[in-house]
Design a protein around this motif. Structure first.
Motif, PDB file in Angstrom:
ATOM      1  N   GLU A 203       0.829  -1.204   0.000  1.00 31.34           N
ATOM      2  CA  GLU A 203       0.000   0.000   0.000  1.00 31.34           C
ATOM      3  C   GLU A 203       0.863   1.255   0.000  1.00 31.34           C
ATOM      4  O   GLU A 203       0.587   2.221  -0.725  1.00 31.34           O
ATOM      5  N   ALA A 204       1.935   1.255   0.806  1.00 31.05           N
ATOM      6  CA  ALA A 204       2.816   2.427   0.887  1.00 31.05           C
ATOM      7  C   ALA A 204       3.538   2.667  -0.434  1.00 31.05           C
ATOM      8  O   ALA A 204       3.668   3.811  -0.891  1.00 31.05           O
ATOM      9  N   VAL A 205       4.012   1.599  -1.073  1.00 31.12           N
ATOM     10  CA  VAL A 205       4.731   1.747  -2.343  1.00 31.12           C
ATOM     11  C   VAL A 205       3.782   2.207  -3.445  1.00 31.12           C
ATOM     12  O   VAL A 205       4.118   3.080  -4.254  1.00 31.12           O
ATOM     13  N   LYS A 206       2.570   1.644  -3.482  1.00 32.71           N
ATOM     14  CA  LYS A 206       1.599   2.061  -4.503  1.00 32.71           C
ATOM     15  C   LYS A 206       1.182   3.517  -4.308  1.00 32.71           C
ATOM     16  O   LYS A 206       0.990   4.253  -5.286  1.00 32.71           O
ATOM     17  N   GLU A 207       1.050   3.942  -3.067  1.00 30.90           N
ATOM     18  CA  GLU A 207       0.726   5.342  -2.802  1.00 30.90           C
ATOM     19  C   GLU A 207       1.869   6.252  -3.261  1.00 30.90           C
ATOM     20  O   GLU A 207       1.635   7.339  -3.816  1.00 30.90           O
ATOM     21  N   SER A 208       3.100   5.806  -3.061  1.00 32.13           N
ATOM     22  CA  SER A 208       4.254   6.575  -3.522  1.00 32.13           C
ATOM     23  C   SER A 208       4.271   6.684  -5.041  1.00 32.13           C
ATOM     24  O   SER A 208       4.566   7.755  -5.598  1.00 32.13           O
ATOM     25  N   MET A 209       3.945   5.598  -5.744  1.00 30.99           N
ATOM     26  CA  MET A 209       3.901   5.637  -7.205  1.00 30.99           C
ATOM     27  C   MET A 209       2.809   6.580  -7.694  1.00 30.99           C
ATOM     28  O   MET A 209       2.962   7.266  -8.710  1.00 30.99           O
ATOM     29  N   LYS A 210       1.716   6.626  -6.950  1.00 32.62           N
ATOM     30  CA  LYS A 210       0.619   7.539  -7.306  1.00 32.62           C
ATOM     31  C   LYS A 210       1.058   8.994  -7.163  1.00 32.62           C
ATOM     32  O   LYS A 210       0.802   9.829  -8.046  1.00 32.62           O
ATOM     33  N   VAL A 211       1.724   9.309  -6.070  1.00 30.91           N
ATOM     34  CA  VAL A 211       2.212  10.673  -5.855  1.00 30.91           C
ATOM     35  C   VAL A 211       3.219  11.049  -6.936  1.00 30.91           C
ATOM     36  O   VAL A 211       3.196  12.167  -7.470  1.00 30.91           O
ATOM     37  N   LEU A 212       4.100  10.126  -7.297  1.00 35.53           N
ATOM     38  CA  LEU A 212       5.092  10.401  -8.336  1.00 35.53           C
ATOM     39  C   LEU A 212       4.424  10.650  -9.677  1.00 35.53           C
ATOM     40  O   LEU A 212       4.858  11.502 -10.460  1.00 35.53           O
ATOM     41  N   PHE A 213       3.364   9.908  -9.976  1.00 27.96           N
ATOM     42  CA  PHE A 213       2.665  10.114 -11.239  1.00 27.96           C
ATOM     43  C   PHE A 213       2.092  11.517 -11.327  1.00 27.96           C
ATOM     44  O   PHE A 213       2.160  12.178 -12.372  1.00 27.96           O
ATOM     45  N   TYR A 214       1.532  12.001 -10.224  1.00 26.11           N
ATOM     46  CA  TYR A 214       0.934  13.330 -10.232  1.00 26.11           C
ATOM     47  C   TYR A 214       1.970  14.454 -10.144  1.00 26.11           C
ATOM     48  O   TYR A 214       1.726  15.565 -10.628  1.00 26.11           O
ATOM     49  N   ARG A 215       3.118  14.191  -9.532  1.00 22.44           N
ATOM     50  CA  ARG A 215       4.064  15.269  -9.233  1.00 22.44           C
ATOM     51  C   ARG A 215       5.322  15.259 -10.105  1.00 22.44           C
ATOM     52  O   ARG A 215       5.994  16.288 -10.197  1.00 22.44           O
ATOM     53  N   ASP A 216       5.677  14.135 -10.682  1.00 21.07           N
ATOM     54  CA  ASP A 216       6.903  14.021 -11.475  1.00 21.07           C
ATOM     55  C   ASP A 216       6.530  13.970 -12.953  1.00 21.07           C
ATOM     56  O   ASP A 216       5.862  13.035 -13.402  1.00 21.07           O
ATOM     57  N   ALA A 217       6.970  14.965 -13.718  1.00 17.69           N
ATOM     58  CA  ALA A 217       6.597  15.050 -15.133  1.00 17.69           C
ATOM     59  C   ALA A 217       7.216  13.939 -15.972  1.00 17.69           C
ATOM     60  O   ALA A 217       6.831  13.740 -17.116  1.00 17.69           O
ATOM     61  N   ARG A 218       8.194  13.214 -15.447  1.00 17.36           N
ATOM     62  CA  ARG A 218       8.847  12.144 -16.200  1.00 17.36           C
ATOM     63  C   ARG A 218       8.350  10.756 -15.786  1.00 17.36           C
ATOM     64  O   ARG A 218       9.059   9.777 -15.938  1.00 17.36           O
ATOM     65  N   SER A 219       7.158  10.688 -15.253  1.00 22.59           N
ATOM     66  CA  SER A 219       6.620   9.402 -14.821  1.00 22.59           C
ATOM     67  C   SER A 219       5.283   9.147 -15.492  1.00 22.59           C
ATOM     68  O   SER A 219       4.725  10.027 -16.144  1.00 22.59           O
ATOM     69  N   MET A 220       4.759   7.935 -15.343  1.00 26.94           N
ATOM     70  CA  MET A 220       3.465   7.598 -15.928  1.00 26.94           C
ATOM     71  C   MET A 220       2.721   6.656 -14.996  1.00 26.94           C
ATOM     72  O   MET A 220       3.262   6.203 -13.973  1.00 26.94           O
ATOM     73  N   ASP A 221       1.481   6.350 -15.369  1.00 29.61           N
ATOM     74  CA  ASP A 221       0.627   5.581 -14.468  1.00 29.61           C
ATOM     75  C   ASP A 221       0.724   4.077 -14.682  1.00 29.61           C
ATOM     76  O   ASP A 221       0.088   3.317 -13.954  1.00 29.61           O
ATOM     77  N   LYS A 222       1.517   3.620 -15.647  1.00 29.08           N
ATOM     78  CA  LYS A 222       1.731   2.183 -15.818  1.00 29.08           C
ATOM     79  C   LYS A 222       3.095   1.830 -15.228  1.00 29.08           C
ATOM     80  O   LYS A 222       4.091   2.469 -15.558  1.00 29.08           O
ATOM     81  N   TYR A 223       3.124   0.815 -14.377  1.00 31.88           N
ATOM     82  CA  TYR A 223       4.369   0.538 -13.666  1.00 31.88           C
ATOM     83  C   TYR A 223       4.551  -0.961 -13.425  1.00 31.88           C
ATOM     84  O   TYR A 223       3.635  -1.769 -13.615  1.00 31.88           O
ATOM     85  N   SER A 224       5.766  -1.315 -13.014  1.00 34.91           N
ATOM     86  CA  SER A 224       6.100  -2.682 -12.628  1.00 34.91           C
ATOM     87  C   SER A 224       6.320  -2.717 -11.124  1.00 34.91           C
ATOM     88  O   SER A 224       6.879  -1.776 -10.556  1.00 34.91           O
ATOM     89  N   ILE A 225       5.897  -3.798 -10.501  1.00 40.45           N
ATOM     90  CA  ILE A 225       6.084  -3.937  -9.054  1.00 40.45           C
ATOM     91  C   ILE A 225       6.426  -5.390  -8.739  1.00 40.45           C
ATOM     92  O   ILE A 225       5.886  -6.315  -9.355  1.00 40.45           O
ATOM     93  N   ALA A 226       7.359  -5.580  -7.824  1.00 39.40           N
ATOM     94  CA  ALA A 226       7.806  -6.923  -7.465  1.00 39.40           C
ATOM     95  C   ALA A 226       7.863  -7.065  -5.952  1.00 39.40           C
ATOM     96  O   ALA A 226       8.207  -6.104  -5.243  1.00 39.40           O
ATOM     97  N   VAL A 227       7.523  -8.255  -5.476  1.00 40.66           N
ATOM     98  CA  VAL A 227       7.627  -8.592  -4.061  1.00 40.66           C
ATOM     99  C   VAL A 227       8.581  -9.778  -3.943  1.00 40.66           C
ATOM    100  O   VAL A 227       8.359 -10.829  -4.560  1.00 40.66           O
ATOM    101  N   VAL A 228       9.651  -9.595  -3.181  1.00 42.74           N
ATOM    102  CA  VAL A 228      10.657 -10.649  -2.999  1.00 42.74           C
ATOM    103  C   VAL A 228      10.532 -11.209  -1.588  1.00 42.74           C
ATOM    104  O   VAL A 228      10.654 -10.473  -0.605  1.00 42.74           O
TER     105      VAL A 228
END
Length: 260
Positions: A203-228
Protein backbone atom coordinates in the motif's frame (compact mmCIF):
# COMPACT_ATOMS: atom_id res chain seq x y z
CA UNK A 1 28.93 6.45 -58.45
CA UNK A 2 29.23 2.68 -58.39
CA UNK A 3 25.77 1.44 -59.33
CA UNK A 4 26.46 -2.27 -58.97
CA UNK A 5 24.01 -3.71 -56.40
CA UNK A 6 26.75 -4.92 -54.07
CA UNK A 7 28.14 -1.39 -53.73
CA UNK A 8 25.23 0.99 -54.16
CA UNK A 9 26.08 4.53 -53.22
CA UNK A 10 29.86 4.03 -53.09
CA UNK A 11 32.31 5.85 -55.39
CA UNK A 12 33.84 3.76 -58.17
CA UNK A 13 37.09 2.18 -57.01
CA UNK A 14 38.62 2.23 -60.49
CA UNK A 15 38.07 5.97 -60.80
CA UNK A 16 38.37 7.40 -57.26
CA UNK A 17 40.51 4.72 -55.71
CA UNK A 18 39.58 2.16 -53.05
CA UNK A 19 36.89 3.30 -50.64
CA UNK A 20 38.56 4.46 -47.45
CA UNK A 21 36.92 5.90 -44.34
CA UNK A 22 40.18 7.15 -42.86
CA UNK A 23 39.07 10.76 -43.24
CA UNK A 24 36.49 10.07 -40.56
CA UNK A 25 39.26 9.53 -38.03
CA UNK A 26 40.04 12.26 -35.51
CA UNK A 27 43.25 13.08 -33.72
CA UNK A 28 41.27 14.30 -30.71
CA UNK A 29 40.88 12.48 -27.39
CA UNK A 30 38.56 9.52 -26.93
CA UNK A 31 35.17 10.75 -25.77
CA UNK A 32 32.64 8.96 -23.60
CA UNK A 33 28.99 9.67 -22.93
CA UNK A 34 28.71 13.07 -21.28
CA UNK A 35 25.07 12.82 -20.27
CA UNK A 36 22.22 10.31 -20.44
CA UNK A 37 19.82 10.63 -23.39
CA UNK A 38 16.89 8.21 -22.91
CA UNK A 39 16.19 7.91 -19.21
CA UNK A 40 13.91 6.23 -16.72
CA UNK A 41 12.84 8.05 -13.60
CA UNK A 42 12.18 6.88 -10.05
CA UNK A 43 12.53 3.43 -8.53
CA UNK A 44 11.06 3.02 -5.02
CA UNK A 45 11.53 0.15 -2.60
CA UNK A 46 10.53 -0.71 0.96
CA UNK A 47 11.43 -3.52 3.32
CA UNK A 48 8.83 -5.42 5.32
CA UNK A 49 9.10 -8.25 7.82
CA UNK A 50 9.23 -11.05 5.22
CA UNK A 51 10.92 -9.38 2.25
CA UNK A 52 11.08 -6.30 0.04
CA UNK A 53 8.64 -4.49 -2.28
CA UNK A 54 10.15 -2.61 -5.25
CA UNK A 55 8.45 -0.67 -8.05
CA UNK A 56 9.31 1.44 -11.11
CA UNK A 57 7.16 2.93 -13.85
CA UNK A 58 7.44 1.77 -17.47
CA UNK A 59 8.31 5.11 -19.08
CA UNK A 60 11.59 5.99 -20.79
CA UNK A 61 11.82 9.68 -21.65
CA UNK A 62 13.78 11.18 -24.54
CA UNK A 63 14.68 14.43 -22.83
CA UNK A 64 11.29 15.83 -21.84
CA UNK A 65 9.40 13.71 -24.40
CA UNK A 66 7.52 10.69 -23.00
CA UNK A 67 8.87 8.58 -25.85
CA UNK A 68 8.86 4.92 -24.81
CA UNK A 69 5.95 3.74 -22.66
CA UNK A 70 6.71 0.04 -22.27
CA UNK A 71 10.23 -0.10 -20.85
CA UNK A 72 10.49 -2.54 -17.95
CA UNK A 73 13.06 -1.28 -15.45
CA UNK A 74 12.87 -4.14 -12.94
CA UNK A 75 15.05 -7.17 -13.63
CA UNK A 76 14.98 -10.47 -11.74
CA UNK A 77 18.17 -12.35 -10.95
CA UNK A 78 18.32 -16.09 -10.23
CA UNK A 79 14.87 -16.07 -8.55
CA UNK A 80 16.51 -14.48 -5.51
CA UNK A 81 16.80 -10.76 -6.24
CA UNK A 82 15.29 -7.86 -8.18
CA UNK A 83 17.34 -4.98 -9.57
CA UNK A 84 15.58 -1.67 -10.26
CA UNK A 85 17.27 0.74 -12.68
CA UNK A 86 17.01 4.51 -12.75
CA UNK A 87 18.86 6.65 -15.26
CA UNK A 88 20.11 5.91 -18.77
CA UNK A 89 18.24 3.11 -20.55
CA UNK A 90 21.11 2.04 -22.83
CA UNK A 91 23.39 1.62 -19.80
CA UNK A 92 20.57 -0.31 -18.12
CA UNK A 93 20.50 -2.66 -21.12
CA UNK A 94 24.27 -3.13 -20.86
CA UNK A 95 24.00 -4.01 -17.17
CA UNK A 96 21.10 -6.32 -17.95
CA UNK A 97 23.24 -8.26 -20.44
CA UNK A 98 26.04 -8.36 -17.87
CA UNK A 99 23.67 -9.80 -15.26
CA UNK A 100 22.26 -12.36 -17.71
CA UNK A 101 25.79 -13.54 -18.45
CA UNK A 102 26.57 -13.73 -14.73
CA UNK A 103 23.33 -15.60 -14.08
CA UNK A 104 24.19 -18.18 -16.75
CA UNK A 105 27.69 -18.60 -15.36
CA UNK A 106 26.36 -19.06 -11.84
CA UNK A 107 23.75 -21.58 -13.00
CA UNK A 108 26.43 -23.83 -14.50
CA UNK A 109 28.86 -23.82 -11.59
CA UNK A 110 29.37 -27.09 -9.74
CA UNK A 111 28.88 -25.56 -6.28
CA UNK A 112 25.09 -25.43 -6.59
CA UNK A 113 24.99 -21.97 -5.01
CA UNK A 114 24.09 -18.65 -6.57
CA UNK A 115 24.53 -15.01 -5.63
CA UNK A 116 22.14 -13.58 -3.06
CA UNK A 117 21.04 -9.96 -3.05
CA UNK A 118 23.97 -8.77 -0.94
CA UNK A 119 26.49 -10.48 -3.26
CA UNK A 120 24.76 -9.01 -6.29
CA UNK A 121 24.83 -5.51 -4.82
CA UNK A 122 28.56 -5.76 -4.12
CA UNK A 123 29.18 -6.97 -7.68
CA UNK A 124 27.19 -4.11 -9.24
CA UNK A 125 28.84 -1.50 -7.02
CA UNK A 126 32.28 -2.74 -8.16
CA UNK A 127 31.23 -2.58 -11.82
CA UNK A 128 29.90 0.97 -11.39
CA UNK A 129 33.00 2.10 -9.49
CA UNK A 130 35.33 0.59 -12.10
CA UNK A 131 33.54 2.39 -14.92
CA UNK A 132 33.64 5.63 -12.95
CA UNK A 133 37.39 5.16 -12.40
CA UNK A 134 37.79 4.77 -16.18
CA UNK A 135 36.04 8.15 -16.62
CA UNK A 136 33.33 6.30 -18.53
CA UNK A 137 30.53 5.92 -15.97
CA UNK A 138 27.32 3.99 -16.37
CA UNK A 139 24.67 6.68 -15.87
CA UNK A 140 22.47 4.66 -13.55
CA UNK A 141 21.42 4.39 -9.95
CA UNK A 142 20.34 0.87 -9.09
CA UNK A 143 18.37 -0.57 -6.18
CA UNK A 144 18.97 -4.21 -5.31
CA UNK A 145 16.14 -5.89 -3.40
CA UNK A 146 16.06 -9.45 -2.11
CA UNK A 147 17.29 -11.62 0.74
CA UNK A 148 20.79 -11.88 2.17
CA UNK A 149 22.71 -15.03 3.14
CA UNK A 150 20.65 -15.31 6.34
CA UNK A 151 17.36 -15.02 4.40
CA UNK A 152 16.69 -11.60 5.88
CA UNK A 153 15.29 -8.74 3.77
CA UNK A 154 18.03 -6.82 1.98
CA UNK A 155 17.79 -3.46 0.21
CA UNK A 156 20.70 -1.32 -0.97
CA UNK A 157 21.61 1.27 -3.57
CA UNK A 158 24.59 1.93 -5.85
CA UNK A 159 25.03 4.93 -8.15
CA UNK A 160 27.23 5.92 -11.08
CA UNK A 161 30.08 6.88 -8.74
CA UNK A 162 30.03 3.52 -7.01
CA UNK A 163 28.58 5.07 -3.84
CA UNK A 164 26.60 2.51 -1.83
CA UNK A 165 24.23 2.67 1.10
CA UNK A 166 21.37 0.73 2.61
CA UNK A 167 18.15 1.74 4.38
CA UNK A 168 14.66 0.37 5.19
CA UNK A 169 13.31 2.43 2.26
CA UNK A 170 15.12 3.75 -0.81
CA UNK A 171 14.22 5.68 -3.95
CA UNK A 172 16.00 7.07 -7.00
CA UNK A 173 15.37 10.24 -9.01
CA UNK A 174 12.52 12.47 -7.86
CA UNK A 175 11.38 9.60 -5.68
CA UNK A 176 14.20 10.48 -3.30
CA UNK A 177 12.40 13.79 -2.67
CA UNK A 178 8.73 12.90 -3.12
CA UNK A 179 8.38 9.23 -2.17
CA UNK A 180 10.94 8.88 0.60
CA UNK A 181 9.04 11.07 3.12
CA UNK A 182 5.97 8.87 2.63
CA UNK A 183 7.94 5.65 3.00
CA UNK A 184 9.79 6.93 6.07
CA UNK A 185 6.49 7.62 7.80
CA UNK A 186 5.72 3.92 7.45
CA UNK A 187 9.21 2.60 8.19
CA UNK A 188 11.42 5.22 9.89
CA UNK A 189 13.98 2.60 10.95
CA UNK A 190 14.85 -1.09 10.69
CA UNK A 191 12.78 -1.98 13.75
CA UNK A 192 9.65 -0.43 12.26
CA UNK A 193 10.27 -2.12 8.90
CA UNK A 194 10.56 -5.48 10.68
CA UNK A 195 6.96 -5.12 11.88
CA UNK A 196 5.42 -4.18 8.53
CA UNK A 197 3.17 -6.66 6.78
CA UNK A 198 3.31 -7.33 3.07
CA UNK A 199 -0.02 -5.59 2.56
CA UNK A 200 1.13 -2.45 4.40
CA UNK A 201 4.35 -2.29 2.36
CA UNK A 202 2.45 -2.75 -0.91
CA UNK A 203 0.00 0.00 0.00
CA UNK A 204 2.82 2.43 0.89
CA UNK A 205 4.73 1.75 -2.34
CA UNK A 206 1.60 2.06 -4.50
CA UNK A 207 0.73 5.34 -2.80
CA UNK A 208 4.25 6.57 -3.52
CA UNK A 209 3.90 5.64 -7.20
CA UNK A 210 0.62 7.54 -7.31
CA UNK A 211 2.21 10.67 -5.85
CA UNK A 212 5.09 10.40 -8.34
CA UNK A 213 2.67 10.11 -11.24
CA UNK A 214 0.93 13.33 -10.23
CA UNK A 215 4.06 15.27 -9.23
CA UNK A 216 6.90 14.02 -11.48
CA UNK A 217 6.60 15.05 -15.13
CA UNK A 218 8.85 12.14 -16.20
CA UNK A 219 6.62 9.40 -14.82
CA UNK A 220 3.46 7.60 -15.93
CA UNK A 221 0.63 5.58 -14.47
CA UNK A 222 1.73 2.18 -15.82
CA UNK A 223 4.37 0.54 -13.67
CA UNK A 224 6.10 -2.68 -12.63
CA UNK A 225 6.08 -3.94 -9.05
CA UNK A 226 7.81 -6.92 -7.46
CA UNK A 227 7.63 -8.59 -4.06
CA UNK A 228 10.66 -10.65 -3.00
CA UNK A 229 10.19 -13.20 -0.20
CA UNK A 230 11.52 -16.64 0.76
CA UNK A 231 8.86 -18.13 -1.50
CA UNK A 232 10.35 -16.38 -4.54
CA UNK A 233 9.63 -13.31 -6.66
CA UNK A 234 6.14 -12.08 -7.53
CA UNK A 235 6.67 -9.67 -10.45
CA UNK A 236 3.87 -7.77 -12.19
CA UNK A 237 4.94 -5.59 -15.11
CA UNK A 238 1.75 -3.90 -16.34
CA UNK A 239 0.03 -2.46 -13.28
CA UNK A 240 -2.15 0.65 -13.60
CA UNK A 241 -2.59 3.26 -10.89
CA UNK A 242 -6.05 4.55 -11.73
CA UNK A 243 -8.46 4.40 -14.65
CA UNK A 244 -9.45 8.07 -14.53
CA UNK A 245 -6.36 9.71 -13.11
CA UNK A 246 -7.26 13.32 -13.89
CA UNK A 247 -11.06 13.06 -13.68
CA UNK A 248 -11.13 15.44 -10.70
CA UNK A 249 -9.61 18.31 -12.72
CA UNK A 250 -12.89 19.49 -14.25
CA UNK A 251 -14.21 20.18 -10.75
CA UNK A 252 -11.40 22.62 -9.94
CA UNK A 253 -12.33 26.28 -10.14
CA UNK A 254 -10.33 27.96 -12.89
CA UNK A 255 -9.77 24.74 -14.86
CA UNK A 256 -11.05 25.12 -18.43
CA UNK A 257 -14.49 26.72 -18.45
CA UNK A 258 -15.19 25.97 -14.78
CA UNK A 259 -15.59 29.35 -13.04
CA UNK A 260 -18.08 28.74 -10.23
Amino acid sequence: MNHLPQAWGRPRDDYYGAYDASYFQSNGPNQHTQQPIVTGTSVVALKFKDGVVIAADNLASYGSLARFTDVKRLRTFADTSVVGFGGDVSDMQYLDRLLNSLDTEEAYTSSGHTLNARNLHIYLSKVLYKRRSDFNPLWNQVLVAGLDEEKKPFLASADLLGTTFSAPSLATGFGAHLAQPLLRKVAPDEEAAATLSKEQALEAVKESMKVLFYRDARSMDKYSIAVVTKEGIDLKENEKLENQSWAFADQIRGYGTQVN
